[in-house]
Design an enzyme around this catalytic site. Structure first.
Site, PDB file in Angstrom:
ATOM      1  N   SER A 147       0.836  -1.203   0.000  1.00 17.43           N
ATOM      2  CA  SER A 147       0.000   0.000   0.000  1.00 17.43           C
ATOM      3  C   SER A 147       0.867   1.249   0.000  1.00 17.43           C
ATOM      4  O   SER A 147       2.060   1.207   0.333  1.00 17.43           O
ATOM      5  CB  SER A 147      -0.886   0.009   1.255  1.00 17.43           C
ATOM      6  N   TYR A 160      -2.004  -0.631  10.201  1.00 21.97           N
ATOM      7  CA  TYR A 160      -2.026  -0.859   8.755  1.00 21.97           C
ATOM      8  C   TYR A 160      -0.687  -0.489   8.126  1.00 21.97           C
ATOM      9  O   TYR A 160      -0.138  -1.239   7.314  1.00 21.97           O
ATOM     10  CB  TYR A 160      -3.154  -0.034   8.138  1.00 21.97           C
TER      11      TYR A 160
END
Length: 307
Positions: A147, A160
């Site tokens: 990501s 995350y």
């Protein structure tokens, strides 16, 4: 010359076996449909068999569903065995399954924080470890979905960001380890894409406003098709990196400067983090830590329900 080189790097997936985790929706479902249309045999792996069955029905007879939680060794091994028995082997693995729980380190529900790392980092490791012997046998390709969060570490996203940064590091090590075995390894860095996960994050009463305040392209949301185009191309070319969109790659060149820039930006925008931190505590007091920290989006809801 450039077009010739591009064509030379492109590999057909016709007849290839592609295992995709997190295949019920989003990137996983989209890639399954695209590669099935190109004649690939797609194995959909995840925790939502009913949703994956709908995707498989769109993919045709050479698609099959295998229910498995990527954090469950036994389930992954059973699914992998079933895929090999059904299709004869595995050529490509797309380790795409992931969840996102938002919250500040001092107040997020510990179980939500650790579950994010378990799915997003350890789930990738387990997926790769179980399937790698079959990919080696066919000198195939592994793509791990990381990501933008691996590069830009925003407040409220510690679990995350840590998971996705770990995934990138894991992939870089793996690439060097298996190159002599004929296996290629890639890592994808999508920015904010309009998936159920991002839409769910935007609906969060604390994180939604925090994300909407991100400046310029760092806060822009792109259509799912933009990501699918880049991911499809990267897999066909067996790329080492896939940046969605291209400017994400440029950020890697200045990543050492990004943490202080993010901190300064937060202060200049009315002490945004302090306000969000207070709002997070109020949200937890109102709804409870578990509800306030629950993984966002339909995939996150499915993961919570499965446990």
């Amino acid at each position: 010359m450039g077009a010739t080189n591009l064509l030379a790097r492109t590999t057909s997936v016709h007849g290839k076996v592609i295992l995709i985790t997190g295949a019920a929706r989003g990137f996983g479902a989209g890639l399954a449909r695209r590669f099935a249309a190109q004649g690939a045999k797609v194995a959909l792996v995840g925790i939502e068999p009913d949703e994956m069955a709908k995707v498989a029905a769109e993919c045709g007879p050479d698609a099959a569903v295998f229910e498995a939680d990527v954090t469950d060794w036994a389930a992954l091994e059973t699914a992998t065995k079933g895929i090999v028995e059904r299709f004869g082997g595995i050529d490509i693995v797309v380790a795409n399954a992931g969840i996102a729980a938002t919250g500040f380190v001092r107040s997020i529900d510990p179980r939500a924080f650790e579950r994010t790392i378990e799915v997003d980092l350890l789930g990738v490791w387990r997926t790769v470890r179980v399937t790698l012997p079959h990919v080696i046998e066919r000198k195939g390709y592994v793509l791990v979905v990381s990501s933008l969060a691996a590069i830009t570490h925003a407040p409220g996203m510690a679990a995350y960001a840590a998971s996705k940064a770990g995934v990138e590091a894991f992939t870089n090590s793996l690439r060097a380890e298996v190159r002599h075995l004929g296996v290629k390894v890639g890592v994808a860095h999508p920015t904010w894409i309009s998936t159920d996960l991002v839409q769910g994050a935007d609906e969060h009463p604390v994180f939604g406003p925090l994300r909407s305040a991100m400046p310029g392209v760092l806060g822009k949301t792109y259509p799912v098709e933009v990501a699918l185009d880049a991911l499809e191309k990267g897999i066909l070319r067996r790329d080492r990196t896939v940046h969605v969109p291209g400017w994400v790659g440029a950020l890697k060149l200045i990543r050492a400067f990004l943490p202080p820039i993010i901190e300064i930006g937060a202060r200049l925008r009315g002490n945004l983090v302090a306000k969000a931190d207070k709002a997070a505590l109020e949200d937890i007091a109102r709804r409870g830590a578990e509800a306030a920290s629950r993984p966002v989006g339909k995939g996150g809801q499915a993961d919570a329900a499965s446990r």
